[in-house]
Design an enzyme around this catalytic site. Structure first.
Site, short mmCIF file in Angstrom:
data_model
loop_
_atom_site.label_atom_id
_atom_site.label_comp_id
_atom_site.label_asym_id
_atom_site.label_seq_id
_atom_site.Cartn_x
_atom_site.Cartn_y
_atom_site.Cartn_z
N HIS A 1 28.57 29.88 41.41
CA HIS A 1 29.11 29.88 42.77
C HIS A 1 29.59 31.27 43.20
O HIS A 1 29.26 31.74 44.29
CB HIS A 1 30.30 28.90 42.85
CG HIS A 1 29.95 27.49 42.57
ND1 HIS A 1 30.89 26.53 42.26
CD2 HIS A 1 28.76 26.84 42.54
CE1 HIS A 1 30.30 25.37 42.06
NE2 HIS A 1 29.01 25.53 42.22
N GLU A 2 30.37 31.91 42.33
CA GLU A 2 30.93 33.22 42.71
C GLU A 2 29.82 34.25 42.87
O GLU A 2 29.87 35.10 43.77
CB GLU A 2 31.90 33.73 41.63
CG GLU A 2 33.09 32.82 41.37
CD GLU A 2 32.79 31.74 40.33
OE1 GLU A 2 31.58 31.52 40.03
OE2 GLU A 2 33.74 31.12 39.84
N CYS B 1 22.90 24.89 39.29
CA CYS B 1 23.75 25.41 38.23
C CYS B 1 22.85 26.15 37.23
O CYS B 1 21.85 25.59 36.76
CB CYS B 1 24.50 24.28 37.54
SG CYS B 1 25.41 24.82 36.08
N VAL C 1 22.18 40.14 62.27
CA VAL C 1 21.23 39.32 61.50
C VAL C 1 20.72 38.20 62.41
O VAL C 1 21.49 37.54 63.11
CB VAL C 1 21.88 38.75 60.22
CG1 VAL C 1 23.09 37.88 60.54
CG2 VAL C 1 20.85 37.96 59.41
N GLU C 2 19.42 38.01 62.40
CA GLU C 2 18.80 36.95 63.20
C GLU C 2 19.08 35.61 62.52
O GLU C 2 18.88 35.46 61.32
CB GLU C 2 17.29 37.23 63.31
CG GLU C 2 16.60 36.45 64.41
CD GLU C 2 16.25 35.06 63.94
OE1 GLU C 2 16.38 34.11 64.76
OE2 GLU C 2 15.90 34.92 62.77
N SER C 3 19.52 34.62 63.33
CA SER C 3 20.07 33.39 62.73
C SER C 3 19.00 32.55 62.02
O SER C 3 19.28 31.94 61.00
CB SER C 3 20.78 32.56 63.79
OG SER C 3 19.86 32.03 64.71
N ASP D 1 23.96 22.12 43.15
CA ASP D 1 25.29 22.37 43.72
C ASP D 1 25.17 22.38 45.24
O ASP D 1 24.12 22.75 45.78
CB ASP D 1 25.82 23.73 43.25
CG ASP D 1 26.22 23.71 41.78
OD1 ASP D 1 26.73 22.67 41.30
OD2 ASP D 1 26.00 24.73 41.10
#
Ligand SMILES: [Ca+2]
Ligand SMILES: [Ca+2]
Ligand SMILES: [Ca+2]
Ligand SMILES: [Ca+2]
Ligand SMILES: [Ca+2]
Ligand SMILES: [Ca+2]
Ligand SMILES: [Ca+2]
Ligand SMILES: [Ca+2]
Ligand SMILES: [Ca+2]
Ligand SMILES: [Ca+2]
Ligand SMILES: [Ca+2]
Ligand SMILES: [Ca+2]
Ligand SMILES: [Ca+2]
Ligand SMILES: [Ca+2]
Ligand SMILES: [Ca+2]
Ligand SMILES: [Ca+2]
Lengths: 164, 164, 164, 164, 164, 164, 164, 164, 164, 164
Positions: A96-97, A55, A77-79, A62
């Protein structure tokens, strides 16, 4: 073995010697590779229940489960790099957003995908939990409308939550 | 007994003497038979929670549940041959996305179906799991649009994942 | 209001001004308060699905849900201080089994409880997950036998795990 | 109709005109009635997912599901009066453990039961949740040992918690 | 066909012409038949989610799922007659605890079983639900102790209830 | 390959040419093989959700899931032969309790096991369902007491049933 | 960082350069390390839903989820080496019961634990599935009795299976 | 009592004396009755988890749960006759897809409905399961388009299958 | 307190002295009140798992869970009166489909809503269960099309039913 | 740390000294902050299982889980202030439908969002539960149509309710 083996030079992370974990937001760890199936559009989804950040006001940790889906254009994208990228939020403070929007922005920049969405489902604080959902369709393509349609139909049937 | 019994010559696998298991990718084991219900379009879905292949870089085994659905035209895939075909990935190294695309390609070639989709849900590695989804509608038919519509609506309500 | 209010001086964390989060293993943040119900033995359980630490070899983040239960003697652990203590493993490297034993040791030292148990259920790495379970009964009391009996009956009916 | 109808004078709450709700802790609303089945020992369990009280320090509302079980001797608790009693904690400040002990004390005083237990499962605050469990067996009877045995076997297989 | 067919005269309900439903408590509809497997002790359980009766005070309908288990001696209860018996509570007013005790009494009288238990799980009224559990072991046999042991261990791990 | 291959002559069913299905109760299809792990006692459980027989009075089909567990002595039941044996009840009329007892008797006769149990969970008829549970411990061994103890503790926590 | 770091020489697998996967039964890949918490007895459980082997008669792949629990004495099994060991059954043909016994034997030999258990839950073939359960307590210790008690209480409440 | 009672002559099965079960495919047992609510279009769904037939090649029993939905025009199918019809597949050999198409054809012929769909979800054989889905809209009505739209949206979110 | 309090004269049931339960179909108990939020369209759903009526042919009790949703125009149905109305089917004989249509008709007559739907999910008889679904949109409004669209999309993803 | 830190002056609640809880309906506690991601439209959902208010007629406490989703324009609601606002209904009497409408009105007034929806799922009273659903799209924008479309598709697949 794999038909993709000619491409292995690109993939520096998978199977390599020694993985270094950064715990400071670091989009530079993201790696892409070539989409081998450009003859069709298809979805790839990543499930990641181990997202954690801080936070930005209180520094309290969080926690969230992330669902990231996309339709690739030329790049994917490579995992393992995606995992390292997501782990790099560990000691980073952000709302968060803003985290979800930032992840979307970074993946769009990396891959220039046809479509992308990021859904974060956070654990509660004080009895309330927050789930941001962000999506994107490449402007000027039919995926722009798909993005709006998916947003307009988002989460019509929310999962049951009881904080236990 | 069955009205399909005149067709039994085609079905060399079901009920036959001795099944041979190939553990090297082998699309030649796939067998088709005649669709007996061409008076209507309908769906057939296969659930296969026993898919396993190898990572092409590290050779670590990968595991997935596969959901394969299609609308037949004249030909259908025989289920035991499909099982043998899917088992033939056992010692084959390939990326998740490429496996799903390859399965779709092989089944389209075998059956020339009106519609087909392949969804793989893999177990996690390092906390992240990957679920590719591939579909196809026969070009020039209404199923081409169905394929795009299903892709555009894919997985709007993802299942809950917690890696346990 | 509460009959416990005379005890509030002890409780420095709950409702206080500004919480400081330590992300380095720090048992000193643990606080205890007086058990007000010593006329009976009873259980208190804490559920904590937000445990995370680092692998001591690779530094990869580990995640677990912790279940901590105890029967208090004179002292009890204050829940917010327990949360801060558990958060303090965030950037600490230790093996799963050692973390659980350390948590048990620290809580026994803090509270001198009649009985205590700590169960960690970690997320998988490479397809395998680890769940250590540690317990303790005060030596020389009947709770010593309870601890052995609970250990001997531990997890007879394990939950279903499929890594998804 | 019922064989218990001669007893209706005792039951002032069920079916009465106008229920008054107290939101201040009030054990006087509890009512008992005669056990009509004293020829055997049996269990009665109440499930109450609507418990709410206040944190005595911060006044933040707390929420819990309560499971109350008992073996009656001569008296039983009337369910509507139990509901009113539990609702009377609504604006009362008390710690989780103290609430559960107080409920047990009040019901023991009301009914003088052979056995009683109270289990509260609270929703999380700051990522951690607390579940106190309190029980009692009438001293000098075999139920005293039952109470210890049930305490010693309490919650060996805890439910899965993920705060969602 | 069945080895029990010589006994069919006893079974007047199963497969008979015209079933008559009584909705007034009527234990006379219960029928027993001979236990054909007296060479061993075994359990028979009935699941009955369609129990309904009336509140003796307010006449409001009550609903419950019943679980009835027993170890037969010489006689067994015929399942269709048990259903009719349970349906006969439909317009009968009685308290939850009294219903469960009455069912146990009637089945003990009918069968004289070695062991019997009746568990009712009622739907909530006003936010609270009641689950009585009654059991019995034939006096003077080892089943008397079994009954006490099962009572003493009853419902140690209660199901989660949230009234939804 | 397997250390058990010297024993393959015994196993006439697994992998053989042409399986013949009998739908008339036929215990002769059961086959046993040698227990290769007599240095310890262990459990083997079979899950069989495809059991069906006929009501001996009305001939209506009955359906059940069977759970069969045993501790082998010298002999073990071959799983394919067990499947064929269970399928042989398909057009056989018998009461639920008698079917379960018969299966136990036949398996005891075949294997002379140390311990065995058979649990059938049938689908409802007229709103009620029946679950017989039968077990056995070899007389004169410690397994005789185990059998009684398991019977005495049978199904203390019944699964939730709502007929849907 | 970790107090166990002096022991890292023993741990050749975790975090090492290049893992080699053997798909032929190979107990030599198992590695142990020193138990750092010998001041108490505790449980460690491994969940492994990715077990696969071959039927020794037909060579058809078999799949299972394995639950392995133990109480360490001086030695513990390193989890990555356990994973490699379990993966080494991939192209090995053996019966279900023999696999579970072999795994138990190999782990006992490796660690000389106080207690150990191995539970395999296989997917069905022909409508029937098999779940072997094997356990062990060190002879001459109290864990020998624990092993028998756990065997005697094994799986009293089996999970619901419907093959879907 | 019911407004439909004038129609009872049509309903020969419900409540009649003696039901005869045919286990040979027999569409003649199907009975219809008059739709009493023709002032609106509405859905009726049947859930039938007790479907079983035989494999036409091997004669091995197959098992499925069937979901049958329709919008009636003038006629409706009587539920007990539907049950008898579905039971008549018991000893009939046919492929999964052909069974579902045949059921749809027979019900269309019986009722001439506005809309109908039949979904069969079979249990696995050899690790793979098959779920055919068949639907129909009356040609020349708006229900023809509804049928295509429902087919095009069929099973977008498949249930999780793990064969256990 | 509430802004709706001026309307309390209309609400004769909620909080009144003595509720009278009618067990004969009685639409006259339904009461409506004024919609206070006519500035927007919104949904209200009632969940009612306690519906029971009688089979009009055999008088056997039937049981269902009802889901009733509507978009109000000027009037709303009072929930306690709705409960009494639904309880009034208790001793009324009617077919499942007719009950659902009658409930819809009565509520349309009472409220003249913009939209309404009634879904009943009944428990099985003889292995088969019936779920009628009825809906309505006010003719001449956009809700007429909504009603057809919801009917056309009804229950595309049916819940899993296994009669247990 | 966060890019939003320049905005912290606005956020008076998160991380502040001393939270004051009002239990009288008080929309003034709501606080907004600036949307930092106006370059795209996205959803934010709040899950709140701790809503409680009073029945305006009887004063009996009501309980609900709330799901609140919105698409922000320039302003967003701060989550801690939303929690305080929702807690302020604690001792306020209002009907379920009016509460949900009031919450929607207050949040629209606070944020002027592009889209908003509020769904309350209440616990049952007398066997029936009520779930109001309210939504809003900014007039004159495309979100007005989205709101109607979401309303028209609301809850097509209701969750299973059994009041337990
Ligand atoms: Ca939950
Ligand atoms: Ca999961
Ligand atoms: Ca992993
Ligand atoms: Ca899982
Ligand atoms: Ca919280
Ligand atoms: Ca909190
Ligand atoms: Ca949960
Ligand atoms: Ca109620
Ligand atoms: Ca529930
Ligand atoms: Ca039935
Ligand atoms: Ca159920
Ligand atoms: Ca299952
Ligand atoms: Ca199979
Ligand atoms: Ca499953
Ligand atoms: Ca079910
Ligand atoms: Ca429920």
């Amino acid at each position: 073995m794999s038909e993709r083996s000619g491409q292995n030079d690109e993939l520096t992370l998978l199977g390599n010697k020694k993985t270094v974990y950064s715990f400071d937001y670091d989009p530079s760890v993201l790696e892409s590779f070539q989409n081998m199936n450009t003859h069709r559009d298809y979805f790839v989804k990543f499930n990641f229940p181990e997202f954690t950040s801080l936070c930005p006001i209180t520094s309290q940790p969080d926690f969230a489960t992330l669902y990231i889906s996309y339709v690739p254009d030329q790049k994917m994208v490579e995992s393992k790099s995606l995992k390292l990228y997501l782990f790099s939020f560990r000691n980073h403070g952000d709302f968060h957003e803003d985290c979800m929007n930032k992840i979307a922005d970074d993946l769009i920049k990396l891959m220039d995908p046809k479509y992308l969405e990021v859904w974060g489902k956070f654990t509660p604080r004080g009895g309330i939990s927050i789930d941001p959902y962000v999506n994107y369709g490449k402007p000027g393509t039919k995926w722009e409308k798909v993005a709006f349609d998916r947003l307009a139909k988002h989460d019509l049937y929310p999962e049951k939550i009881d904080n236990r």
